[in-house]
Design a protein around this motif. Structure first.
Motif, PDB file in Angstrom:
ATOM      1  N   MET A   1      -6.916  -0.139   0.776  1.00 24.11           N
ATOM      2  CA  MET A   1      -5.598   0.386   1.186  1.00 24.11           C
ATOM      3  C   MET A   1      -4.566  -0.012   0.149  1.00 24.11           C
ATOM      4  O   MET A   1      -4.791  -0.888  -0.660  1.00 24.11           O
ATOM      5  CB  MET A   1      -5.199  -0.223   2.530  1.00 24.11           C
ATOM      6  N   LYS A   2      -3.412   0.613   0.216  1.00 23.12           N
ATOM      7  CA  LYS A   2      -2.344   0.312  -0.734  1.00 23.12           C
ATOM      8  C   LYS A   2      -1.188  -0.371   0.003  1.00 23.12           C
ATOM      9  O   LYS A   2      -0.931  -0.077   1.165  1.00 23.12           O
ATOM     10  CB  LYS A   2      -1.842   1.601  -1.395  1.00 23.12           C
ATOM     11  N   PRO A   3      -0.479  -1.240  -0.671  1.00 26.33           N
ATOM     12  CA  PRO A   3       0.639  -1.908  -0.003  1.00 26.33           C
ATOM     13  C   PRO A   3       1.811  -0.956   0.208  1.00 26.33           C
ATOM     14  O   PRO A   3       1.969   0.004  -0.542  1.00 26.33           O
ATOM     15  CB  PRO A   3       1.030  -3.031  -0.982  1.00 26.33           C
ATOM     16  N   ALA A   5       5.948   0.009   0.275  1.00 23.79           N
ATOM     17  CA  ALA A   5       6.943  -0.175  -0.767  1.00 23.79           C
ATOM     18  C   ALA A   5       7.687  -1.496  -0.605  1.00 23.79           C
ATOM     19  O   ALA A   5       7.848  -2.014   0.507  1.00 23.79           O
ATOM     20  CB  ALA A   5       7.927   0.991  -0.753  1.00 23.79           C
ATOM     21  N   PHE A   6       8.111  -2.051  -1.732  1.00 23.36           N
ATOM     22  CA  PHE A   6       8.919  -3.268  -1.721  1.00 23.36           C
ATOM     23  C   PHE A   6       9.793  -3.281  -2.964  1.00 23.36           C
ATOM     24  O   PHE A   6       9.500  -2.585  -3.950  1.00 23.36           O
ATOM     25  CB  PHE A   6       8.042  -4.527  -1.681  1.00 23.36           C
ATOM     26  N   GLU A   7      10.871  -4.063  -2.928  1.00 15.46           N
ATOM     27  CA  GLU A   7      11.696  -4.293  -4.114  1.00 15.46           C
ATOM     28  C   GLU A   7      11.035  -5.360  -4.946  1.00 15.46           C
ATOM     29  O   GLU A   7      10.583  -6.381  -4.408  1.00 15.46           O
ATOM     30  CB  GLU A   7      13.094  -4.786  -3.704  1.00 15.46           C
ATOM     31  N   TYR A   8      10.996  -5.166  -6.247  1.00 20.70           N
ATOM     32  CA  TYR A   8      10.363  -6.142  -7.139  1.00 20.70           C
ATOM     33  C   TYR A   8      11.414  -6.744  -8.065  1.00 20.70           C
ATOM     34  O   TYR A   8      12.183  -6.015  -8.688  1.00 20.70           O
ATOM     35  CB  TYR A   8       9.285  -5.446  -7.966  1.00 20.70           C
ATOM     36  N   GLY A  34      -0.884 -14.345  -6.922  1.00 18.83           N
ATOM     37  CA  GLY A  34      -1.160 -13.105  -6.192  1.00 18.83           C
ATOM     38  C   GLY A  34      -2.575 -12.967  -5.678  1.00 18.83           C
ATOM     39  O   GLY A  34      -2.913 -11.956  -5.068  1.00 18.83           O
ATOM     40  N   VAL A  38      -1.623 -10.683  -2.676  1.00 14.92           N
ATOM     41  CA  VAL A  38      -1.829  -9.252  -2.897  1.00 14.92           C
ATOM     42  C   VAL A  38      -2.954  -8.678  -2.034  1.00 14.92           C
ATOM     43  O   VAL A  38      -2.801  -7.579  -1.495  1.00 14.92           O
ATOM     44  CB  VAL A  38      -2.004  -8.925  -4.398  1.00 14.92           C
ATOM     45  N   PRO A  39      -4.076  -9.385  -1.845  1.00 16.11           N
ATOM     46  CA  PRO A  39      -5.062  -8.860  -0.874  1.00 16.11           C
ATOM     47  C   PRO A  39      -4.431  -8.664   0.505  1.00 16.11           C
ATOM     48  O   PRO A  39      -4.680  -7.653   1.162  1.00 16.11           O
ATOM     49  CB  PRO A  39      -6.140  -9.949  -0.835  1.00 16.11           C
ATOM     50  N   MET A  41      -1.354  -8.041   1.150  1.00 18.89           N
ATOM     51  CA  MET A  41      -0.469  -6.877   1.068  1.00 18.89           C
ATOM     52  C   MET A  41      -1.280  -5.587   1.019  1.00 18.89           C
ATOM     53  O   MET A  41      -0.903  -4.579   1.635  1.00 18.89           O
ATOM     54  CB  MET A  41       0.437  -6.979  -0.154  1.00 18.89           C
ATOM     55  N   ASN A  42      -2.420  -5.617   0.307  1.00 19.99           N
ATOM     56  CA  ASN A  42      -3.271  -4.421   0.233  1.00 19.99           C
ATOM     57  C   ASN A  42      -3.824  -4.059   1.607  1.00 19.99           C
ATOM     58  O   ASN A  42      -4.041  -2.884   1.917  1.00 19.99           O
ATOM     59  CB  ASN A  42      -4.410  -4.623  -0.769  1.00 19.99           C
ATOM     60  N   TYR A  43      -4.067  -5.068   2.443  1.00 19.80           N
ATOM     61  CA  TYR A  43      -4.521  -4.849   3.814  1.00 19.80           C
ATOM     62  C   TYR A  43      -3.355  -4.559   4.753  1.00 19.80           C
ATOM     63  O   TYR A  43      -3.563  -4.273   5.923  1.00 19.80           O
ATOM     64  CB  TYR A  43      -5.231  -6.105   4.340  1.00 19.80           C
ATOM     65  N   LEU A  51       9.648  -8.845  -3.393  1.00 21.07           N
ATOM     66  CA  LEU A  51       8.740  -9.776  -4.059  1.00 21.07           C
ATOM     67  C   LEU A  51       9.478 -10.413  -5.227  1.00 21.07           C
ATOM     68  O   LEU A  51      10.012  -9.700  -6.076  1.00 21.07           O
ATOM     69  CB  LEU A  51       7.506  -9.054  -4.606  1.00 21.07           C
TER      70      LEU A  51
END
Lengths: 286, 165
Positions: A1-3, A5-8, A34, A38-39, A41-43, A51
């Protein structure tokens, strides 16, 4: 899956990072290596709005020693640096021994010690190793800093004592007692998996072969790393005979409250705790 | 949706794009830059299919956001052979030892092992197995992959021996 949206934002300095965290509070997460965040977030288990990338803040990484002889490791120090550091291999061998069991080489290339501690996975190896070493962490906010003992840092599964404005900046490890022996051992189904059970031991015997110091900490044994106090107390003042080690290992198995998982039931984890504590003590004292 | 610039050197060529901050490096390489040699297997860091070389170090591209890599140098599997197409010693050894079946793990194996061999020119079998412990293969049983690495190391040492006279 993809995370989602977020501000970076890439922090340019520690001050910048802390100012951003003060501004966004719990809406923001720090991005260290990460390798755990990040895993998640990917889930989509974690969905931060912001971030704050710490990877360009060079002052947060590094391994050194303070005047009082304590080892100081910057929070953004990569696992691989801890694993390969020649001075640490000599002065703090337990760190490298534990580190070689953390995930995989590629994960250790990017993952950081501070990030691993802040993530607070109960099965992680480094929290147990650092607890056995009686380490502390340095937490900083835009308002100040404080040192937190590791036995007070881990509050539960994925939960630490860090407030929403704080960043973990350094790990402080006291020198090993002179002539102390150490061992880290874990039992996992595959190389690199989280351990079904793992243990870090620090023990010292005097010239008469009497145990004068013992600290035993286990991972995947509870909501955070578990210090097996009764087990260590049993060893103190006695000769570490095979029976004594077995008794201490039995005590460790009783002191823990393992969560169980698809891989191992709580009873099986207790059994593994007995096995691995005995083996680690024997290896350390060999 | 946001738009963040990224400027990164991939296989010796600077690439400039504007992407969402949530775009994973693995997806950036495959769908934005068009380098589909990097594979996606698990998206949580355990399978190793997405491994690329970032500033000389093998890392999981599924656990990096493209926007983090501005100013960095990346080498993917496409960048391991010479510009004229000559395979690297490791790639030749993979061919000679039949270390490729479906090929899905191969990209990640090659990037990981290219760096490994640059650091250890005479590895033991155990060291090779440790080095690929973060790369899952469902086809080969790893046997021929390990043999290929040992052969590549041997050939590399012979080449060095000849060069050093």
């Amino acid at each position: 899956m993809k995370p989602p949206a977020f501000e970076y934002v890439a922090a340019e300095s520690e001050e910048h990072a802390l100012e951003l965290k003060a501004r966004y509070g719990d809406d923001a997460r720090f991005l260290a290596g990460g390798q755990s965040l990040v895993p998640a977030m990917n889930y989509r288990l974690v969905q931060p709005a912001v971030l704050i990338d710490l990877n360009r803040v060079e002052s947060l990484a590094g391994i050194g020693k303070s005047k009082d002889g304590k080892t100081r490791i910057g929070a953004m120090t990569r696992h691989r640096s801890v694993e390969r550091d020649a001075v640490l291999a000599w002065e703090q061998p337990l760190l490298g021994a534990a580190m070689r069991n953390v995930a995989h080489p590629q994960v250790r290339n990017r993952g950081t010690l501070g990030g691993n501690l802040a993530h607070a996975d109960p099965a992680s190896e480094m929290p147990a190793a650092l607890l056995a070493l009686d380490a502390q962490v340095l937490a900083r906010s835009s308002k100040g800093e404080r040192q937190i003992r590791l036995d007070q840092f881990f509050k539960g599964v994925y939960s630490t004592a860090l407030t929403e404005a704080e960043m973990l900046v350094e790990i402080v490890v006291p020198p090993l007692p002179s002539n102390a022996r150490t061992c880290f051992m874990e039992i996992a189904r595959r190389r690199g998996d989280f351990a079904m059970m793992g243990v870090a031991v620090v023990v010292k015997t005097d010239d008469a072969c009497i145990c004068r110091f013992a600290r035993i900490a286990l991972c995947n044994a509870g909501p955070g790393p578990v210090l097996a106090r009764k087990s260590a107390d049993m060893l103190m003042g006695h000769s570490p005979s095979d029976d004594a080690l077995k008794a201490a290992a039995d005590a460790a198995a009783q002191e823990i409250d393992p969560p169980g998982s698809l891989q191992a039931s709580p009873d099986y984890q207790r059994h593994l705790a007995r096995v691995v504590t005995y083996r680690a003590l024997r290896a350390a004292l060999a | 949706m946001n738009s963040v610039p990224v400027r990164v050197k991939i296989n010796d060529v600077w690439q400039e794009r504007t992407v969402e901050s949530r775009l994973l490096l693995s997806d950036f390489l495959r769908h934005v830059v068009g380098l589909t040699g990097t594979r996606v297997g698990c998206e949580h860091g355990v399978c190793g299919a997405c491994t690329i070389i970032l500033d000389g170090v093998p890392v999981r591209s599924c656990l990096l956001f493209a926007v983090q890599t501005t100013g960095c140098e990346i080498r993917t599997v496409e960048g391991l052979a010479a510009p004229d197409g000559t395979l690297s010693l490791l790639q030749e050894a993979f061919r000679d030892k039949h270390a490729v079946q479906c090929g899905y793990c191969t990209s990640g194996m090659l990037t990981t092992l290219t760096v490994f061999l640059s650091e250890n020119d005479d590895p033991s079998e155990e060291e090779v197995r440790e080095a690929i412990s973060g790369n899952l293969c469902r086809c080969t049983g790893y046997q021929n992959i390990v043999a290929a690495v040992l052969l590549a190391a041997e050939r590399s040492r012979k080449k060095e021996g000849v060069a050093n006279g």
